[in-house]
Design a protein around this motif. Sequence first.
Motif, PDB file in Angstrom:
ATOM      1  N   LEU A 259       0.853  -1.185   0.000  1.00  0.00           N
ATOM      2  CA  LEU A 259       0.000   0.000   0.000  1.00  0.00           C
ATOM      3  C   LEU A 259       0.886   1.231   0.000  1.00  0.00           C
ATOM      4  O   LEU A 259       1.717   1.414   0.898  1.00  0.00           O
ATOM      5  N   VAL A 260       0.727   2.066  -1.011  1.00  0.00           N
ATOM      6  CA  VAL A 260       1.582   3.239  -1.196  1.00  0.00           C
ATOM      7  C   VAL A 260       0.710   4.481  -1.179  1.00  0.00           C
ATOM      8  O   VAL A 260      -0.296   4.544  -1.887  1.00  0.00           O
ATOM      9  N   SER A 261       1.091   5.470  -0.370  1.00  0.00           N
ATOM     10  CA  SER A 261       0.288   6.688  -0.310  1.00  0.00           C
ATOM     11  C   SER A 261       1.173   7.912  -0.176  1.00  0.00           C
ATOM     12  O   SER A 261       2.326   7.825   0.277  1.00  0.00           O
ATOM     13  N   SER A 262       0.612   9.057  -0.565  1.00  0.00           N
ATOM     14  CA  SER A 262       1.330  10.323  -0.432  1.00  0.00           C
ATOM     15  C   SER A 262       0.338  11.442  -0.172  1.00  0.00           C
ATOM     16  O   SER A 262      -0.782  11.441  -0.697  1.00  0.00           O
ATOM     17  N   THR A 263       0.763  12.401   0.633  1.00  0.00           N
ATOM     18  CA  THR A 263      -0.002  13.627   0.853  1.00  0.00           C
ATOM     19  C   THR A 263       0.775  14.789   0.251  1.00  0.00           C
ATOM     20  O   THR A 263       1.904  15.083   0.694  1.00  0.00           O
ATOM     21  N   HIS A 264       0.220  15.378  -0.783  1.00  0.00           N
ATOM     22  CA  HIS A 264       0.808  16.537  -1.464  1.00  0.00           C
ATOM     23  C   HIS A 264       2.191  16.258  -2.056  1.00  0.00           C
ATOM     24  O   HIS A 264       2.885  17.193  -2.449  1.00  0.00           O
ATOM     25  N   GLY A 265       2.618  15.008  -2.099  1.00  0.00           N
ATOM     26  CA  GLY A 265       3.972  14.714  -2.553  1.00  0.00           C
ATOM     27  C   GLY A 265       5.028  15.133  -1.550  1.00  0.00           C
ATOM     28  O   GLY A 265       6.222  15.070  -1.840  1.00  0.00           O
ATOM     29  N   VAL A 266       4.601  15.528  -0.347  1.00  0.00           N
ATOM     30  CA  VAL A 266       5.512  15.953   0.716  1.00  0.00           C
ATOM     31  C   VAL A 266       5.875  14.779   1.617  1.00  0.00           C
ATOM     32  O   VAL A 266       7.021  14.614   2.020  1.00  0.00           O
TER      33      VAL A 266
END
Length: 361
Positions: A259-266
């Motif tokens: 499972l891969v996730s990102s918030t704003h790419g930050v």
Amino acid sequence: MNSNIPAFHYFDNEIFSQESDKLFKRIWHFAGFKSDFLNDNDFVTLKIANTPIVVQNVRGNVKSFLNVCSHRFSIIQQDKSGNRPMVCPYHGWAYDKDGIPSGIPKKPLFKKFTKDELCEMKLKEFKVSFCGDLCFVSLIDDVEPLQDFLGVFYEELETMSLSLGNRIDVNSMEIEANWKVIVENTLESYHVGLIHSETLAKLEPSGLDFCFDKSNSSWTSNLNIAKDKGGYKKIDKYFSPREYDIEGYKHILVFPNLLVSSTHGVSFNYSLVEPINPDVTKFTSYVFTAATDSIPTPIIIKAFEESLINFNRQVFEEDKAVCQLVQQGAKHTHLSGKLSDEEERVHHFQKTYLGYLNNES
């Protein structure tokens, strides 16, 4: 929608065995990051379908072998990760870059091995492939190319992985629930309002912006945190410009258990869900911030990293508690369950999963 998986699939030993043979032995499995293999003899160990595997930098090449000595069958690399040559700790047999015995203590006491006989004792080797900085291993030689397996998500996953900066946290726990319960929990936001009322729900993720491709899926959501406003503006600026820059939140399932996730790419989270037995799962979360050339690290960024670690750990503890309750309940029902439109990714995951178990994939 009806749930595709009957309740007994979450605790039945025979089903668990079928999953090893028909699913996990037939696909690409996430094994680590390039940063795990920077130096000669850097290694990680894992189990795929209960098979002990070592992935190791061997003279500049990342290779994967069965982590079992050919002499008396001891496990060779016994730590989760580290840096040491491929030398069995039991009797000291050493292996070369191809997994062939290259050093045998008291060798004259054995019969004289021919070159062919040494090659016959070669450690079984497995396929290794990379998507950017992500390392994958397959137990079978005729597995489809990794790029085909990842499909439309390949380039995005590659860009995300090449955008990783500091690994700020690794959180590993055992959860008393079937691995599918944990994966399915991450694929829907229906539970967020109740289970994560003081954490994730405050970001107000929402919507049905799903993407499906072959076995994999994604969800894109807006958040109530704007990149260029309030306290987040300084954080966004510190990590800009960056290769992977998005609005809001992105979550990708690399079937069946990454499972891969990102918030704003930050910030980025990579969570691996590894079956131990039908009722117990190892869950490991890796948290990164985006790469940056900015130095030194300001106090506000250090505070952001600490809050990010605490936030993720709290969310996963909340998920752990509810997943364990689901595991308990699944053993006492004959129903298959119902799914809403918000749980469409669960439906897709279950359909794909059954395709493997029924030899349709």
